[in-house]
Design a protein around this motif. Sequence first.
Motif, PDB file in Angstrom:
ATOM      1  N   UNK A 151      -2.030 -10.201   8.397  1.00 58.05           N
ATOM      2  CA  UNK A 151      -1.326 -11.367   8.928  1.00 58.05           C
ATOM      3  C   UNK A 151      -1.706 -11.601  10.385  1.00 58.05           C
ATOM      4  N   UNK A 152      -1.756 -10.532  11.159  1.00 60.95           N
ATOM      5  CA  UNK A 152      -2.116 -10.661  12.573  1.00 60.95           C
ATOM      6  C   UNK A 152      -3.560 -11.149  12.707  1.00 60.95           C
ATOM      7  N   UNK A 153      -4.440 -10.657  11.841  1.00 58.73           N
ATOM      8  CA  UNK A 153      -5.833 -11.090  11.886  1.00 58.73           C
ATOM      9  C   UNK A 153      -5.913 -12.597  11.612  1.00 58.73           C
ATOM     10  N   UNK A 212      -9.008  -1.125  11.567  1.00 60.47           N
ATOM     11  CA  UNK A 212      -8.426  -0.958  10.231  1.00 60.47           C
ATOM     12  C   UNK A 212      -7.216  -1.879  10.104  1.00 60.47           C
ATOM     13  N   UNK A 213      -6.856  -2.184   8.866  1.00 64.93           N
ATOM     14  CA  UNK A 213      -5.673  -3.018   8.646  1.00 64.93           C
ATOM     15  C   UNK A 213      -4.910  -2.512   7.434  1.00 64.93           C
ATOM     16  N   UNK A 214      -3.639  -2.886   7.375  1.00 66.25           N
ATOM     17  CA  UNK A 214      -2.791  -2.487   6.253  1.00 66.25           C
ATOM     18  C   UNK A 214      -1.676  -3.495   6.066  1.00 66.25           C
ATOM     19  N   UNK A 215      -1.132  -3.560   4.867  1.00 66.97           N
ATOM     20  CA  UNK A 215       0.046  -4.390   4.619  1.00 66.97           C
ATOM     21  C   UNK A 215      -0.142  -5.330   3.451  1.00 66.97           C
ATOM     22  N   UNK A 216      -1.365  -5.800   3.261  1.00 65.15           N
ATOM     23  CA  UNK A 216      -1.636  -6.731   2.168  1.00 65.15           C
ATOM     24  C   UNK A 216      -3.153  -6.844   2.100  1.00 65.15           C
ATOM     25  N   UNK A 217      -3.684  -7.393   1.010  1.00 60.83           N
ATOM     26  CA  UNK A 217      -5.135  -7.483   0.922  1.00 60.83           C
ATOM     27  C   UNK A 217      -5.705  -8.349   2.045  1.00 60.83           C
ATOM     28  N   UNK A 218      -6.853  -7.958   2.505  1.00 56.97           N
ATOM     29  CA  UNK A 218      -7.532  -8.698   3.558  1.00 56.97           C
ATOM     30  C   UNK A 218      -8.429  -9.733   2.886  1.00 56.97           C
ATOM     31  N   UNK A 219      -8.237 -10.999   3.224  1.00 58.20           N
ATOM     32  CA  UNK A 219      -9.039 -12.031   2.566  1.00 58.20           C
ATOM     33  C   UNK A 219     -10.484 -12.001   3.071  1.00 58.20           C
ATOM     34  N   UNK A 220     -11.443 -12.347   2.228  1.00 58.67           N
ATOM     35  CA  UNK A 220     -12.850 -12.279   2.619  1.00 58.67           C
ATOM     36  C   UNK A 220     -13.161 -13.051   3.893  1.00 58.67           C
ATOM     37  N   UNK A 235       4.143 -10.885   5.546  1.00 60.68           N
ATOM     38  CA  UNK A 235       3.516 -10.277   6.728  1.00 60.68           C
ATOM     39  C   UNK A 235       3.391  -8.761   6.554  1.00 60.68           C
ATOM     40  N   UNK A 236       3.147  -8.335   5.330  1.00 63.91           N
ATOM     41  CA  UNK A 236       2.950  -6.912   5.078  1.00 63.91           C
ATOM     42  C   UNK A 236       4.233  -6.127   4.890  1.00 63.91           C
ATOM     43  N   UNK A 237       5.393  -6.778   5.041  1.00 64.83           N
ATOM     44  CA  UNK A 237       6.661  -6.059   4.899  1.00 64.83           C
ATOM     45  C   UNK A 237       7.319  -6.419   3.574  1.00 64.83           C
ATOM     46  N   UNK A 238       7.967  -5.424   2.969  1.00 64.74           N
ATOM     47  CA  UNK A 238       8.655  -5.687   1.709  1.00 64.74           C
ATOM     48  C   UNK A 238      10.059  -6.220   1.986  1.00 64.74           C
ATOM     49  N   UNK A 239      10.409  -7.270   1.281  1.00 64.35           N
ATOM     50  CA  UNK A 239      11.753  -7.837   1.416  1.00 64.35           C
ATOM     51  C   UNK A 239      12.376  -7.873   0.026  1.00 64.35           C
ATOM     52  N   UNK A 240      13.550  -7.299  -0.112  1.00 68.76           N
ATOM     53  CA  UNK A 240      14.207  -7.240  -1.409  1.00 68.76           C
ATOM     54  C   UNK A 240      14.983  -8.525  -1.676  1.00 68.76           C
ATOM     55  N   UNK A 241      14.692  -9.204  -2.788  1.00 65.21           N
ATOM     56  CA  UNK A 241      15.386 -10.470  -3.062  1.00 65.21           C
ATOM     57  C   UNK A 241      16.904 -10.295  -3.146  1.00 65.21           C
ATOM     58  N   UNK A 242      17.335  -9.143  -3.671  1.00 67.28           N
ATOM     59  CA  UNK A 242      18.770  -8.934  -3.860  1.00 67.28           C
ATOM     60  C   UNK A 242      19.526  -8.966  -2.528  1.00 67.28           C
TER      61      UNK A 242
END
Lengths: 572, 89
Positions: free
Chosen positions: A300-302, A325-333, A461-468
Motif C-alpha cells: 500500500x505504501x509503495x 522488502x514488503x509485506x501485507x498483501x500481494x505486490x502488483x507487477x 492496507x495489509x491489515x486484517x479487519x473483522x467484519x463482525x
Amino acid sequence: MMSTRDRNGSVWTEARADLDGLPGGRGLNIAHEAVDRHLAGGAAERVAFRFLAKDGTRREMSFRELSEATSRFACALEALGVGAGETVFLLAGRVPELYVAALGALKARAVVCPLFSAFGPEPIQSRMAKGDARVLVTTPALYRRKVAGLREALPSLEHVLLTGSAEEGSAVGAGSDGVRSLTTLLEEAEPTYTIPDTDPEDPALLHFTSGTTGAPKGALHVHEAVVAHHATGKIALDLRPGDVFWCTADPGWVTGTSYGILSPLTNGVTSVIDEREFDAERWYRTLEEEGVTVWYTAPTAVRMLMKAGRELPRRFDLSRLRFVASVGEPLNPEAVIWSREVLGLPIHDNWWQSETGGIMIANVAGQEIRPGSMGRPLPGVEARVGRKTNGGLELVDEPDVEGELLLRKGWPSMFRTYLHEEGRYRSSFSGEWYLTGDLVRRDADGYFWFVGRSDDVIKSAGHLIGPFEVESALIEHPAVAEAAVIGKPDPVVGEVVKAFVALHPGHEPSEDLQLDILGHARKRLGSVAAPREIDILDDLPKTRSGKTLRRLLKAREMGTPEGDVSTLEKPA
Amino acid sequence: MNESHQARVQAGIRDAFRRIAPEIDLDAIDPTANLRDEADLDSVDALNLIVLLDEKLGVEIPESDYGQIATLRDMARYLEARLSDEPES
C-alpha cells in the motif's frame, strides 16, 4: 535419510545457537537477545534506535542507553507488583517510551500487547478486556480521548503509565485511579536489572487479529519466538552488521513488533523509527538522510509513493539502499517495475501473519523474484496447499491448484494459543498442519501466490479487519437494524471496508443519516476499522437460517456472478 | 485578506470533513495542532480529503506541499492563497 521434519528442526536448532541465552543457562528471554547481550560484545555504544520525532528532532539511543532505560521500566513494573505473565498494553504512536516499555516488560517477563493508536475506544476496550490488561502505557492525549471513559468497563486495569511531562499527566488525572507519570517512575527506578530465569515457553507477546465471527483473537507467543525473529531477519530481510534498517510498520501491528522492534535489535543493527505518518517526500528524504540500507515496507505504501510521481524520487540520493522488502498483501507487477526503475532495486515480497510471529514465505536475496508471488518457504518452514475434506485434510501436490495455505507445526514463533479460546486455537489446526485461512496456489517451482481469504475477513492496507467487529459497532447506531460489511477492492489499499445497513422502521434513508452512521462508526472504531462507504438498503440478503450473505453483497458490489442463491430467504 | 475567499475556503473544508470524518467538530479542534492527530485521520483519509478539497475549491495540492497543510490554520491559509477568483461551477 533425514526427514523434512528433522531437517526443519535442525534449521531452528542452528538458529538458536546463534543466540546467547540468559547467562548461566537460565533460559531464553527476548529482551536479553535484543538488548543486553550486545553490551558485552563491544556494541554497547552502537545506535540501536534513531527516533525521528514529529517536531522534526532526531534522537539516538545506543544499546547501552536502551539497556538502562528498559531495566528502569522492568524495575518500575516490579515496584508496582506487576509480575510474570501479566499483560502490559501499549497504546501510543512510535515514541521512544513505547519501545522502552515493550522491551522492559519483556525483561520483567510480563506479556506485551501493542495496540494501534488509531483504534477507537471500542477495539481498545474489547482487546484490553480479553487480554486481562493490568498495565497500560499510553500518552496523556490518547488516555483522555480513548481510555479514560473505559475505566469502569476494565476492572483489571490497575496501572496507567503516561508518557510526557508530569504536568501533562496531571492534567488528565495522574495521581488517582492508578494513573501515574511514566517519566517520573523511570527517573526513580534503578538502571540495572537482572532478567529472571525465563523458560523459552513463557508467554511474551500478545497480538490481536481478526476473524470472520466473534471478537478479535489474541494470538499468544512465547520467548522462543526470538529464534525466528532473529533468523528470519537475516534470511528474509538480509540484515547484516552495519545496516541501517527502516521498518515502516507501526508496532500496533505484528510487523511493527517482530521487525519494527525485535529483529533488528537481535541482529545488532540500527533501526530508524519515524513517528510521523506517510508523506512521500519525507519518506524519500528519510531514506536519503538516514542512509537506510534495508527497507521493509508495505505494498500500500509503495502504491502511495507511485501516486506521488516519478519526478519526486529523482531529487533524492537513494544509493545507500541495498535491500527492499514488503509485506501485507500481494505486490502488483506495476509496483515491481516501478521499484526497479525508481529505486534501482527489486522489492522482495514476503508472507506471514500474526499467528506465525515471523516471516514464513519470502522472495529472498539472491534468488529469482517472481513479481506478484510471495516467494518460497524459508528454511525450517514447510508450506503446502491443502483442501478440507469430510475426513480431514487433503494435501495437493499438483502445481497451480488453489487451496488453503498450510504450515507444518513446530516453528519457534508459532502462536501457542488464542488467549482464553483454546477451542478456537485447536480448530485452526488439522493434525500436523496449521490452517492459515489464506487461499493460495503453488507453482511448479515452489513459489506461492496469494489468491484470497478463505473467510470474510477484510484486508485493508495489509491489515486484517473483522467484519463482525465493524457490524457490531454499526448496529449500536439507533437507526441501524442490521449491518453487513465487506471488503471492496481498491487500487491503493487492496480493499476498503464497505458497509451495508438496513434501517429500523421510522428511519428514512438520507445523506445526513448516512454521514451520521459513518461518524458514529469512526468514533467507536477509529479510522483504521471504520467503513469508508455506507450504503443503506431496504433489507440485507439472508439465508433461510437468517445468516447475512456478505459474499452476495460483495459479488453485487463487484458486478460478478452471485453464485448459488438457492438458499436465499428472499431472492433478490 | 479576501473575505469571500475566506468564506469559500471555510465552507470547502467543512464540507470535505463532513464527508470524510463527520464525527469531527472542527470548531473544537485546536487550529494550530496537527490536524491528522486531532481528527484521527489515517493516510487514506488524508488523501481523500485532498481530493475533495480539489473538487470543491479547484485547488490541486501537490504532494510536496502536504507539509504546508498540517494544521487547520495552515490548510486554510494555503487554500486561500491559491483560490482562483472565479467561483467553481
